[in-house]
Design a protein around this motif. Structure first.
Motif, PDB file in Angstrom:
ATOM      1  N   ALA A 242       2.934  -6.945  -2.417  1.00  0.00           N
ATOM      2  CA  ALA A 242       2.333  -5.633  -2.694  1.00  0.00           C
ATOM      3  C   ALA A 242       2.197  -5.403  -4.193  1.00  0.00           C
ATOM      4  CB  ALA A 242       3.179  -4.533  -2.065  1.00  0.00           C
ATOM      5  N   LEU A 243       3.217  -5.786  -4.955  1.00  0.00           N
ATOM      6  CA  LEU A 243       3.189  -5.605  -6.403  1.00  0.00           C
ATOM      7  C   LEU A 243       2.050  -6.400  -7.033  1.00  0.00           C
ATOM      8  CD1 LEU A 243       4.501  -4.441  -8.959  1.00  0.00           C
ATOM      9  CD2 LEU A 243       6.046  -6.418  -8.962  1.00  0.00           C
ATOM     10  N   ALA A 244       1.891  -7.646  -6.595  1.00  0.00           N
ATOM     11  CA  ALA A 244       0.804  -8.472  -7.133  1.00  0.00           C
ATOM     12  C   ALA A 244      -0.548  -7.844  -6.837  1.00  0.00           C
ATOM     13  CB  ALA A 244       0.889  -9.878  -6.539  1.00  0.00           C
ATOM     14  N   TYR A 245      -0.690  -7.258  -5.661  1.00  0.00           N
ATOM     15  CA  TYR A 245      -1.963  -6.651  -5.274  1.00  0.00           C
ATOM     16  C   TYR A 245      -2.275  -5.419  -6.129  1.00  0.00           C
ATOM     17  CZ  TYR A 245      -5.587  -4.458  -2.435  1.00  0.00           C
ATOM     18  OH  TYR A 245      -6.762  -3.878  -2.024  1.00  0.00           O
ATOM     19  N   ILE A 246      -1.314  -4.525  -6.287  1.00  0.00           N
ATOM     20  CA  ILE A 246      -1.619  -3.279  -7.007  1.00  0.00           C
ATOM     21  C   ILE A 246      -1.749  -3.504  -8.512  1.00  0.00           C
ATOM     22  CG2 ILE A 246      -0.539  -1.879  -5.221  1.00  0.00           C
ATOM     23  CD1 ILE A 246       1.813  -1.404  -7.160  1.00  0.00           C
ATOM     24  N   LYS A 305      21.036  -1.558   7.219  1.00  0.00           N
ATOM     25  CA  LYS A 305      20.382  -1.202   5.961  1.00  0.00           C
ATOM     26  C   LYS A 305      19.247  -2.161   5.628  1.00  0.00           C
ATOM     27  CE  LYS A 305      19.938   0.922   1.963  1.00  0.00           C
ATOM     28  NZ  LYS A 305      19.403   2.310   1.890  1.00  0.00           N
ATOM     29  N   THR A 306      19.482  -3.452   5.776  1.00  0.00           N
ATOM     30  CA  THR A 306      18.484  -4.417   5.334  1.00  0.00           C
ATOM     31  C   THR A 306      17.259  -4.423   6.239  1.00  0.00           C
ATOM     32  OG1 THR A 306      20.313  -5.764   4.482  1.00  0.00           O
ATOM     33  CG2 THR A 306      18.154  -6.791   4.579  1.00  0.00           C
ATOM     34  N   THR A 307      17.455  -4.333   7.532  1.00  0.00           N
ATOM     35  CA  THR A 307      16.286  -4.327   8.428  1.00  0.00           C
ATOM     36  C   THR A 307      15.472  -3.049   8.269  1.00  0.00           C
ATOM     37  OG1 THR A 307      17.647  -3.490  10.265  1.00  0.00           O
ATOM     38  CG2 THR A 307      17.341  -5.876  10.116  1.00  0.00           C
ATOM     39  N   GLU A 308      16.139  -1.918   8.091  1.00  0.00           N
ATOM     40  CA  GLU A 308      15.410  -0.667   7.909  1.00  0.00           C
ATOM     41  C   GLU A 308      14.652  -0.657   6.576  1.00  0.00           C
ATOM     42  OE1 GLU A 308      14.750   1.773   9.874  1.00  0.00           O
ATOM     43  OE2 GLU A 308      16.068   1.339  11.571  1.00  0.00           O
ATOM     44  N   VAL A 309      15.275  -1.181   5.534  1.00  0.00           N
ATOM     45  CA  VAL A 309      14.594  -1.248   4.240  1.00  0.00           C
ATOM     46  C   VAL A 309      13.424  -2.224   4.301  1.00  0.00           C
ATOM     47  CG1 VAL A 309      14.842  -2.054   1.843  1.00  0.00           C
ATOM     48  CG2 VAL A 309      16.521  -0.480   2.826  1.00  0.00           C
ATOM     49  N   ALA A 310      13.614  -3.362   4.946  1.00  0.00           N
ATOM     50  CA  ALA A 310      12.522  -4.334   5.068  1.00  0.00           C
ATOM     51  C   ALA A 310      11.326  -3.706   5.776  1.00  0.00           C
ATOM     52  CB  ALA A 310      12.996  -5.571   5.819  1.00  0.00           C
ATOM     53  N   LYS A 311      11.585  -2.952   6.822  1.00  0.00           N
ATOM     54  CA  LYS A 311      10.499  -2.261   7.532  1.00  0.00           C
ATOM     55  C   LYS A 311       9.812  -1.260   6.607  1.00  0.00           C
ATOM     56  CE  LYS A 311      11.595   0.896  10.592  1.00  0.00           C
ATOM     57  NZ  LYS A 311      12.039   1.553  11.858  1.00  0.00           N
ATOM     58  N   GLU A 312      10.604  -0.511   5.858  1.00  0.00           N
ATOM     59  CA  GLU A 312      10.039   0.465   4.925  1.00  0.00           C
ATOM     60  C   GLU A 312       9.169  -0.210   3.864  1.00  0.00           C
ATOM     61  OE1 GLU A 312      11.581   3.710   1.560  1.00  0.00           O
ATOM     62  OE2 GLU A 312      13.031   2.550   2.731  1.00  0.00           O
ATOM     63  N   VAL A 313       9.647  -1.335   3.339  1.00  0.00           N
ATOM     64  CA  VAL A 313       8.897  -2.048   2.302  1.00  0.00           C
ATOM     65  C   VAL A 313       7.576  -2.576   2.858  1.00  0.00           C
ATOM     66  CG1 VAL A 313       8.893  -4.063   0.777  1.00  0.00           C
ATOM     67  CG2 VAL A 313      10.956  -2.676   0.992  1.00  0.00           C
ATOM     68  N   ALA A 314       7.614  -3.187   4.033  1.00  0.00           N
ATOM     69  CA  ALA A 314       6.397  -3.759   4.610  1.00  0.00           C
ATOM     70  C   ALA A 314       5.367  -2.678   4.940  1.00  0.00           C
ATOM     71  CB  ALA A 314       6.738  -4.569   5.855  1.00  0.00           C
ATOM     72  N   LEU A 315       5.808  -1.575   5.502  1.00  0.00           N
ATOM     73  CA  LEU A 315       4.882  -0.490   5.823  1.00  0.00           C
ATOM     74  C   LEU A 315       4.308   0.137   4.546  1.00  0.00           C
ATOM     75  CD1 LEU A 315       6.780   1.210   8.785  1.00  0.00           C
ATOM     76  CD2 LEU A 315       4.604  -0.023   8.910  1.00  0.00           C
ATOM     77  N   ALA A 316       5.143   0.267   3.527  1.00  0.00           N
ATOM     78  CA  ALA A 316       4.651   0.783   2.247  1.00  0.00           C
ATOM     79  C   ALA A 316       3.670  -0.198   1.626  1.00  0.00           C
ATOM     80  CB  ALA A 316       5.819   1.039   1.299  1.00  0.00           C
ATOM     81  N   GLY A 317       3.957  -1.498   1.769  1.00  0.00           N
ATOM     82  CA  GLY A 317       3.047  -2.510   1.249  1.00  0.00           C
ATOM     83  C   GLY A 317       1.693  -2.440   1.928  1.00  0.00           C
ATOM     84  N   MET A 318       1.700  -2.249   3.236  1.00  0.00           N
ATOM     85  CA  MET A 318       0.440  -2.119   3.964  1.00  0.00           C
ATOM     86  C   MET A 318      -0.326  -0.884   3.497  1.00  0.00           C
ATOM     87  SD  MET A 318      -0.238  -1.963   8.097  1.00  0.00           S
ATOM     88  CE  MET A 318      -0.129  -3.738   8.336  1.00  0.00           C
ATOM     89  N   GLN A 319       0.378   0.206   3.275  1.00  0.00           N
ATOM     90  CA  GLN A 319      -0.269   1.428   2.813  1.00  0.00           C
ATOM     91  C   GLN A 319      -0.866   1.233   1.419  1.00  0.00           C
ATOM     92  OE1 GLN A 319      -0.488   4.066   4.783  1.00  0.00           O
ATOM     93  NE2 GLN A 319      -1.599   5.383   3.344  1.00  0.00           N
ATOM     94  N   MET A 320      -0.133   0.558   0.540  1.00  0.00           N
ATOM     95  CA  MET A 320      -0.623   0.332  -0.817  1.00  0.00           C
ATOM     96  C   MET A 320      -1.849  -0.578  -0.835  1.00  0.00           C
ATOM     97  SD  MET A 320       2.727   0.067  -3.300  1.00  0.00           S
ATOM     98  CE  MET A 320       3.872  -0.783  -2.218  1.00  0.00           C
ATOM     99  N   MET A 321      -1.909  -1.506   0.097  1.00  0.00           N
ATOM    100  CA  MET A 321      -3.018  -2.451   0.141  1.00  0.00           C
ATOM    101  C   MET A 321      -4.201  -1.932   0.944  1.00  0.00           C
ATOM    102  SD  MET A 321      -0.909  -6.050   0.518  1.00  0.00           S
ATOM    103  CE  MET A 321      -2.398  -7.050   0.598  1.00  0.00           C
ATOM    104  N   GLY A 322      -4.035  -0.789   1.577  1.00  0.00           N
ATOM    105  CA  GLY A 322      -5.128  -0.220   2.347  1.00  0.00           C
ATOM    106  C   GLY A 322      -5.543  -1.135   3.489  1.00  0.00           C
TER     107      GLY A 322
END
Length: 362
Positions: A242-246, A305-322
């Motif tokens: 996601a970082l590379a994309y934005i 904690k790790t699975t919930e954060v991973a889900k949050e990161v991936a969903l945020a990444g999808m949102q950032m990438m449209g």
């Protein structure tokens, strides 16, 4: 507690990361050729050494999206056999894992998921000390290419009893066992298992008859840390993608990552991932220091904690990438699929929270 890695551990993690960068593979849950290459390098036997090494391996292979989906279940089975199995079983499973063989574990049933005590698949005594298995298991990861399955079956008592469960090692080619794939978002990675008068010998029992529940509890540190380390690597990969994309994607005349909303989102996600990393390796170090101690609270915290954060990161990444985050042209949609299910398998987030709460006397 000092969580600094040794030079050998840093070199090991770097070697795994370099392997994943150099190798070319088609995205697939499990590629036996790649798996055997890692076995030849001696990496699949890392669970024999220490949990910190295991987590390093899992984090790097998950980050590199290495197609070795069979390793996690194989390592969990090997851990149980190493603790409770006979010398022959240890040679077959632990030695087999190091050589590139795969194994699966079967616990869940149509009417028994989080409630393990409700298991009804039954193994009854047969002739000459054999066991005859009848019943169904479901959501069994990797059974379709595994060499053998560690089955948790009821040998006495009734559904609802924790006592009376027994572990049996069942080769996948055993007559009376039928494996049927289940279609999911990730393809056919899980299976239904149907046992119809499936006969296994007396030496198929792993550990003590009727002690399967206690044996399962003894493996919680390993199982939950394996899942947490996998999602730590996936979270970091989703974040970096996601970082590379934005950084590159431009809208309104500038990279979208320069907008405050994206900077703040990245800051929050990076902080959460770092918290997960510290938690995972702290629990792994504790488990290595006291191998016989069941860290129910700590290992549940790491998995939750790790699975919930991973889900949050991936969903945020999808949102950032449209729309590109949803397209199979990019890996983000795969990260989303992988992280969504991670909060379900190996004990749901709700179950982890319940376990943690109980350790505080609630």
């Amino acid at each position: 507690m000092d969580l600094d890695f040794t030079d050998e551990q840093r070199d090991f993690a770097a070697a795994v990361a370099d392997f994943c960068k150099r190798e070319q593979w088609v995205t697939h849950p499990h590629d036996q050729t790649v798996y055997e290459k890692m076995a030849a390098l001696g990496w699949l036997g890392v669970t024999e050494s220490c949990l910190v090494d295991t987590c390093l391996f899992l984090e790097q292979t998950a980050y590199g999206m290495a197609p070795i989906g069979g390793f996690a279940t194989s390592a969990i089975v090997a851990g149980a056999v190493r603790r409770f199995g006979s010398e022959q079983q240890q040679a077959t499973v632990c030695g087999g894992l190091a050589d590139g063989r795969t194994f699966s574990i079967a616990m869940s049933e149509p009417e028994a998921g989080s409630d393990v005590a409700a298991l009804a698949c039954r193994a009854t005594p047969g002739a000459d000390g054999t066991w005859v298995i009848n019943g169904q298991k479901t959501w069994c990861s990797n059974a379709h290419f595994a060499d053998a399955i560690l089955l948790v079956a009821r040998t006495s008592g009734s559904p609802g009893d924790h006592d009376g469960l027994t572990m049996l090692l069942v080769p996948t080619g055993t007559p009376g066992l039928r494996i049927s794939g289940i279609d999911t978002m990730g393809g056919r990675e899980v299976n239904d298992l149907y046992f119809t008068d499936c006969v296994v010998p007396a030496d198929a029992v792993v550990g003590a008859i009727g002690q399967g529940w206690r044996q399962l509890m003894a493996g919680l540190n390993l199982e939950r840390l394996i899942l947490a380390a996998l999602m730590l690597g996936t979270a970091q990969r989703a974040f970096d993608d996601a970082l590379a994309y934005i950084r590159e994607r431009k809208q309104f005349g500038r990279p979208i990552g320069t907008f405050q909303v994206q900077r703040h989102r990245i800051a929050d996600l990076a902080t959460e991932i770092e918290c997960c990393r510290l938690l995972v390796y702290r629990v792994a170090a504790l488990a290595d220091r006291e191998p016989g101690r069941v860290l129910a609270r700590e290992s549940s915290m790491a998995k939750l904690k790790t699975t919930e954060v991973a889900k949050e990161v991936a969903l945020a990444g999808m949102q950032m990438m449209g729309g590109y985050g949803y397209a199979t042209e990019y890996d983000m949609e795969r990260h989303v699929r992988a992280t969504l299910v991670s909060t379900i398998y190996g004990g749901t987030s709700e179950i982890q929270r319940d376990i943690i709460g109980k350790t505080y006397g609630l």
